[in-house]
Design an enzyme around this catalytic site. Sequence first.
Site, mmCIF file in Angstrom:
data_model
loop_
_atom_site.group_PDB
_atom_site.id
_atom_site.type_symbol
_atom_site.label_atom_id
_atom_site.label_comp_id
_atom_site.label_asym_id
_atom_site.label_seq_id
_atom_site.Cartn_x
_atom_site.Cartn_y
_atom_site.Cartn_z
ATOM 1 N N LYS A 44 41.282 36.930 49.935
ATOM 2 C CA LYS A 44 39.812 37.026 49.952
ATOM 3 C C LYS A 44 39.172 35.669 50.258
ATOM 4 C CE LYS A 44 39.648 38.495 45.668
ATOM 5 N NZ LYS A 44 41.114 38.444 45.332
ATOM 6 N N ARG A 48 34.201 42.151 38.784
ATOM 7 C CA ARG A 48 35.603 42.424 38.451
ATOM 8 C C ARG A 48 35.726 43.434 37.332
ATOM 9 N NH1 ARG A 48 37.855 37.149 40.428
ATOM 10 N NH2 ARG A 48 40.039 36.977 39.950
ATOM 11 N N ARG A 77 51.072 29.571 46.934
ATOM 12 C CA ARG A 77 49.728 29.001 47.162
ATOM 13 C C ARG A 77 49.655 27.559 46.636
ATOM 14 N NH1 ARG A 77 44.335 32.146 45.496
ATOM 15 N NH2 ARG A 77 45.259 32.154 43.415
ATOM 16 N N ARG A 95 47.841 25.803 41.376
ATOM 17 C CA ARG A 95 46.880 26.179 40.340
ATOM 18 C C ARG A 95 47.631 26.555 39.071
ATOM 19 N NH1 ARG A 95 42.585 30.463 42.817
ATOM 20 N NH2 ARG A 95 42.945 31.393 40.777
ATOM 21 N N ARG A 131 47.707 38.430 35.335
ATOM 22 C CA ARG A 131 46.519 38.613 36.179
ATOM 23 C C ARG A 131 46.605 39.936 36.929
ATOM 24 N NH1 ARG A 131 46.574 33.512 39.669
ATOM 25 N NH2 ARG A 131 44.585 34.201 40.492
#
Length: 207
Positions: A15, A89, A128, A154, A165
């Site tokens: 996204k 969300r 990532r 992260r 998550r």
Amino acid sequence: MGKTFVFLGPPGAGKGTQANRLVEEKGFVQISTGDILREAVKQGTELGKEAKKYMDAGKLVPDEIIIGIMKEKLEEIGDRDIILDGFPRTIPQAEALEKMLPQTGRQLDGVVLFNVPDEEVVSRLSGRRVDPETGKVYHLTHNPPPEGVEVVQREDDREEVVKNRLKVYHSQTAPLIDYYRNKGKLVVIDASTNPEDVYTHLLSVVK
Ligand code: ADP
Ligand code: AMP
């Protein structure tokens, strides 16, 4: 008034990557609640201290906090085309958005669902890496950082947190798919392919 799109989908679906491109090439403004929260954590504000507890555990930050942030943002953004990246969300956030938009003269033009299987999400999140200076997002194999750019992982992209998550996504966020489908707002795109194809499909939706 500018257009308003919501980007919906699991963490790591791409996204932010696609939103960035629409910002650079099409003049959209990206409002990412995740980015806003990470900045607050970095600055050590009260909001940051509170949000960090939830983020590090892979949980959602409470609705009241997020809704307050979004209200403020929408008021200051003016009449540009916007992408809400990572908001709403939960169903209560979606209901709050529905009230907020007309108050700022907006309407919801569409909700784009980034469809990606869980295995692909796990592989995208584990690779990532982020440049802490610029916030630019890379991937160790799909989009490696240029030589000399120091990148970090992260905190919430560590394997234990990613599992949580994804669980949270399926239980608290995925119900928004039917919510928006029933309102005739949902557009599903196959986000499991390469970034270029995803962008082409996306352009046909937002133009
Ligand atoms: P989100 O904002 O949905 O959490 P990101 O845009 O940060 O997801 O993308 C997650 C990771 O996957 C990043 O490392 C990014 O470089 C990579 N990525 C994004 N889109 C694709 C794609 N279409 N194919 C492969 N990797 C991708
Ligand atoms: P993201 O960058 O979108 O992956 O978000 C990172 C983290 O920020 C999430 O795991 C949540 O803890 C928090 N967060 C971001 N957006 C929201 C939201 N709309 N509601 C609740 N928590 C959020």
